[in-house]
Design an enzyme around this catalytic site. Structure first.
Site, short mmCIF file in Angstrom:
data_model
loop_
_atom_site.label_atom_id
_atom_site.label_comp_id
_atom_site.label_asym_id
_atom_site.label_seq_id
_atom_site.Cartn_x
_atom_site.Cartn_y
_atom_site.Cartn_z
N LYS A 1 0.85 -1.19 0.00
CA LYS A 1 0.00 0.00 0.00
C LYS A 1 0.89 1.24 0.00
O LYS A 1 1.52 1.56 0.99
CB LYS A 1 -0.91 0.05 1.23
CG LYS A 1 -1.98 1.13 1.03
CD LYS A 1 -2.56 1.68 2.30
CE LYS A 1 -1.87 2.89 2.83
NZ LYS A 1 -1.91 4.09 2.00
N GLU B 1 10.07 1.09 10.23
CA GLU B 1 11.06 2.13 9.90
C GLU B 1 10.34 3.45 10.08
O GLU B 1 9.53 3.84 9.24
CB GLU B 1 11.53 1.98 8.45
CG GLU B 1 12.32 0.72 8.16
CD GLU B 1 13.74 0.80 8.68
OE1 GLU B 1 14.31 1.91 8.74
OE2 GLU B 1 14.28 -0.26 9.03
N CYS C 1 13.72 10.88 6.31
CA CYS C 1 13.71 10.39 7.69
C CYS C 1 15.06 10.63 8.37
O CYS C 1 15.12 10.89 9.56
CB CYS C 1 13.36 8.92 7.71
SG CYS C 1 14.41 7.91 6.65
N GLU D 1 9.89 15.80 15.22
CA GLU D 1 10.26 15.66 13.81
C GLU D 1 9.41 16.63 12.99
O GLU D 1 8.17 16.54 13.00
CB GLU D 1 10.00 14.22 13.33
CG GLU D 1 10.46 14.02 11.90
CD GLU D 1 10.13 12.64 11.34
OE1 GLU D 1 9.01 12.15 11.60
OE2 GLU D 1 10.97 12.06 10.65
P1 NAD Z 1 2.42 8.24 7.90
O1 NAD Z 1 2.71 7.44 9.11
O2 NAD Z 1 1.40 9.30 7.98
O3 NAD Z 1 1.96 7.27 6.71
C1 NAD Z 1 2.74 6.20 6.28
C2 NAD Z 1 1.84 5.17 5.62
O4 NAD Z 1 0.97 4.63 6.61
C3 NAD Z 1 0.94 5.73 4.53
O5 NAD Z 1 0.84 4.79 3.47
C4 NAD Z 1 -0.39 5.89 5.22
O6 NAD Z 1 -1.50 5.81 4.36
C5 NAD Z 1 -0.36 4.69 6.16
N1 NAD Z 1 -1.23 4.81 7.34
C6 NAD Z 1 -1.57 5.92 8.02
N2 NAD Z 1 -2.37 5.61 9.07
C7 NAD Z 1 -2.52 4.27 9.05
C8 NAD Z 1 -3.22 3.33 9.87
N3 NAD Z 1 -3.93 3.71 10.94
N4 NAD Z 1 -3.14 2.02 9.56
C9 NAD Z 1 -2.40 1.60 8.51
N5 NAD Z 1 -1.74 2.44 7.68
C10 NAD Z 1 -1.78 3.76 7.96
O7 NAD Z 1 3.82 8.79 7.41
P2 NAD Z 1 4.10 9.76 6.15
O8 NAD Z 1 3.68 11.14 6.51
O9 NAD Z 1 3.56 9.14 4.92
O10 NAD Z 1 5.69 9.68 6.04
C11 NAD Z 1 6.52 10.50 6.80
C12 NAD Z 1 7.09 9.74 7.97
O11 NAD Z 1 7.75 8.57 7.50
C13 NAD Z 1 8.13 10.52 8.73
O12 NAD Z 1 7.95 10.33 10.10
C14 NAD Z 1 9.44 9.89 8.28
O13 NAD Z 1 10.50 10.04 9.20
C15 NAD Z 1 9.03 8.47 8.10
N6 NAD Z 1 9.96 7.77 7.23
C16 NAD Z 1 10.82 6.86 7.79
C17 NAD Z 1 11.77 6.20 6.99
C18 NAD Z 1 12.74 5.23 7.60
O14 NAD Z 1 13.36 4.49 6.85
N7 NAD Z 1 12.89 5.19 8.91
C19 NAD Z 1 11.81 6.47 5.61
C20 NAD Z 1 10.93 7.38 5.08
C21 NAD Z 1 9.99 8.02 5.89
#
Ligand code: NAD
Length: 503
Positions: A187, A263, A299, A403
């Site tokens: 997804k 992650e 990230c 963050e």
């Molecule tokens: P997010 O947590 O809002 O969303 C990530 C994914 O989770 C999306 O596909 C979203 O639709 C899904 N999602 C949201 N709520 C959900 C739920 N209740 N159940 C299941 N899926 C759900 O994050 P974002 O805003 O898309 O991305 C930014 C974040 O990702 C930042 O915190 C960043 O640091 C992190 N990130 C981490 C890494 C790493 O490797 N550690 C890499 C890239 C991004």
């Protein structure tokens, strides 16, 4: 590359968002519509339906069937490798298409996607392919008995990813999972869905059988949640915020105790000691890169700059000068190195953090504003925020703790190594850390003392190499857990059975 008219290409490209299930493009379902605004000018880019449970259920059951009948899971690892090598070649062949998708979806500069994101994704993909057959089962014998560890695929892998590196993150999930013989339901983020579906179609073209790699689009609260809770998903590999990561832990506990890899977010420190005074220009440029690459939407961004007091007067002006040179520009312009933020609400969140920095008494020394960028083929306004630097930040302030995921750098100072480590560890996150020092003993102490899964030391000279792909990275604290990259990154997608033969 400069000869490509990207604005024209963008107009001619089909931006339809579809699912990819059982080897076919399928229209998205649901009764809500997701409206995607272009980060570069705020105009309507595309719309699609928000998805519902039935699509996840269908994709998971196709994945299960594909896994159980062995069309992929029982192919030899060498066959799977050769298919993924073909996929690599196809991605390379279609790299301009992927670059356009990620640029338009995220607002990141097209040249960065072509010259950095995609080559890096292909490097990781190659590293995973090359490692796949090396993950041999260890064996041992003792007197009359012989034991070996059988390493096998886990089953159906659910993968949920964020929006900031759409193609790269999709590859980082599907490649190791597929190489180890699993089936996958991915997804993508609802904010950047274009690349993943195309990747699934190319995987089919390369030889991944139908049903083995499926993509379902939709919002997290419904489609993502359904995947996370699904009782027939064996492993959930998640990349996104720590808040959502915690939801994944709940989902696992409330459903089938599926294995998790998380992650999540970060607030990484960049520590500069006064023992490397001869290379401050390079160190300043590295600080600016770590803080502002991808508009700070990555990230591992080094967003807390910790400078030893004795060197601050010499270093900070260089950082300011280099950051000031970074101007937001149209992401489709090949000369652009700094683009737009992903969407309006995210931009407002970043601007809110800038306000909080001012209110809590930090000193704004660069940027701090939304800016207008001229877009040649549009009169709309995109979501551009200048590179922003706060000096005299207190470790308790929000901009030092939370963050921001945007172009905001907080500067703090320290007196000695012990204080530097203590300040660096004053965070709920533990993703990455960066340090400038020529002192090898100190570098070793930092590696032992810092809470981070990845530490980059900049020493006396500029690093010439790129990534060391063979070493796995494991986040600490609320940045998550589980291994990505290297042999243990591949092993994350396997289950083992210790088998004893008594003769
Ligand atoms: P997010 O947590 O809002 O969303 C990530 C994914 O989770 C999306 O596909 C979203 O639709 C899904 N999602 C949201 N709520 C959900 C739920 N209740 N159940 C299941 N899926 C759900 O994050 P974002 O805003 O898309 O991305 C930014 C974040 O990702 C930042 O915190 C960043 O640091 C992190 N990130 C981490 C890494 C790493 O490797 N550690 C890499 C890239 C991004």
């Amino acid at each position: 590359m400069t000869s490509i008219n990207w604005q024209q290409r963008a107009k001619e490209t089909d931006l339809g968002v579809r699912n990819f299930i059982n080897g076919n493009y399928v229209d998205c379902q649901g009764d809500q519509t997701i409206v995607k605004q272009s980060p570069r000018d705020g105009s309507l880019l595309y719309e699609f339906l928000a998805g519902d449970d039935s699509e996840i259920n269908l994709a998971v059951s196709c994945s299960r069937e594909a896994f159980n009948d062995g069309r992929w899971s029982r192919q030899s690892v060498h066959q799977r490798k050769s298919v993924l090598y073909k996929l690599m070649a196809l991605i390379e062949m279609h790299k301009e298409e992927f670059a356009l998708y990620d640029c338009l979806d995220v607002g990141k500069p097209i040249s960065n996607v072509l010259n950095d994101d995609i080559p890096t994704a292909l490097l990781f993909l190659k590293s995973y392919i090359e490692g796949a057959d090396k993950l041999l089962s260890p064996s041992a014998s003792d007197g009359g008995s012989f034991a070996y560890q059988l390493r096998k695929p886990v089953g159906v892998v659910g993968a949920i990813i964020g929006w900031n590196f759409p193609l790269f993150m999709a590859i980082m999930k599907m490649a190791p999972a597929l190489l180890m013989g699993n089936s996958v339901v991915l997804k993508p983020s609802e904010f950047s869905p274009l690349s993943a579906c195309r990747l699934a179609a190319l995987a089919l073209e390369a030889g991944v059988p139908p049903g083995v790699f499926n993509v379902v689009n939709g919002v997290g609260a419904t489609v993502g949640k359904q995947l996370a809770h699904h009782p027939d998903v064996d492993l959930l590999s998640f990349t996104g915020s720590s808040v959502t990561g915690k939801q994944m832990m709940l989902a696992s506990g409330q459903s089938n105790m599926k294995r998790l890899m998380l992650e999540c977010g970060g607030k990484s420190p960049y520590i500069v000691f006064d023992d490397c005074p001869h290379d401050l220009d390079y160190i300043a440029s590295n600080i600016v890169y770590r803080a502002f690459h991808n508009q700070g939407e990555w990230c591992v961004a080094g967003t807390r700059l910790l400078i030893q007091e004795s060197i601050k007067k010499r270093l900070l002006p260089k950082v300011l000068e280099q950051a000031e040179a970074l101007k937001p520009q149209d992401p489709l312009d090949p000369v652009s190195t700094f683009g737009a933020l992903i969407h309006e609400a995210h931009m407002n969140k970043v601007l809110g953090y800038i306000d909080s920095g001012k209110q809590q008494g930090a000193k704004l020394v660069l940027g701090g504003q939304r800016v207008n960028v001229n877009i040649s083929d549009s009169t709309g306004q995109g979501y551009y925020v200048e590179p922003t630097i706060f000096d005299r930040v207190n470790a308790q302030q929000k901009i030092a703790q939370e963050e921001i995921f945007g172009p905001v750098l907080s500067v703090l100072t320290f007196k000695d190594e012990a204080e530097a480590i203590s300040l660096a560890n004053n965070s709920c996150y533990g993703l990455a850390a960066y340090a400038a020092t020529e002192n090898l003993g100190r570098a070793q102490r930092l590696s032992q003392g810092l809470n981070c899964g990845f530490l980059a030391i900049v020493g006396a000279s500029k690093p010439t190499g790129g990534y060391v792909l063979e070493i796995a990275q494991n986040p600490h604290r609320q940045s998550g857990f589980g291994s990505e990259m290297g042999m243990s990154g591949l092993a994350s997608y396997t289950a083992t059975t210790a088998t004893h033969l008594f003769t």
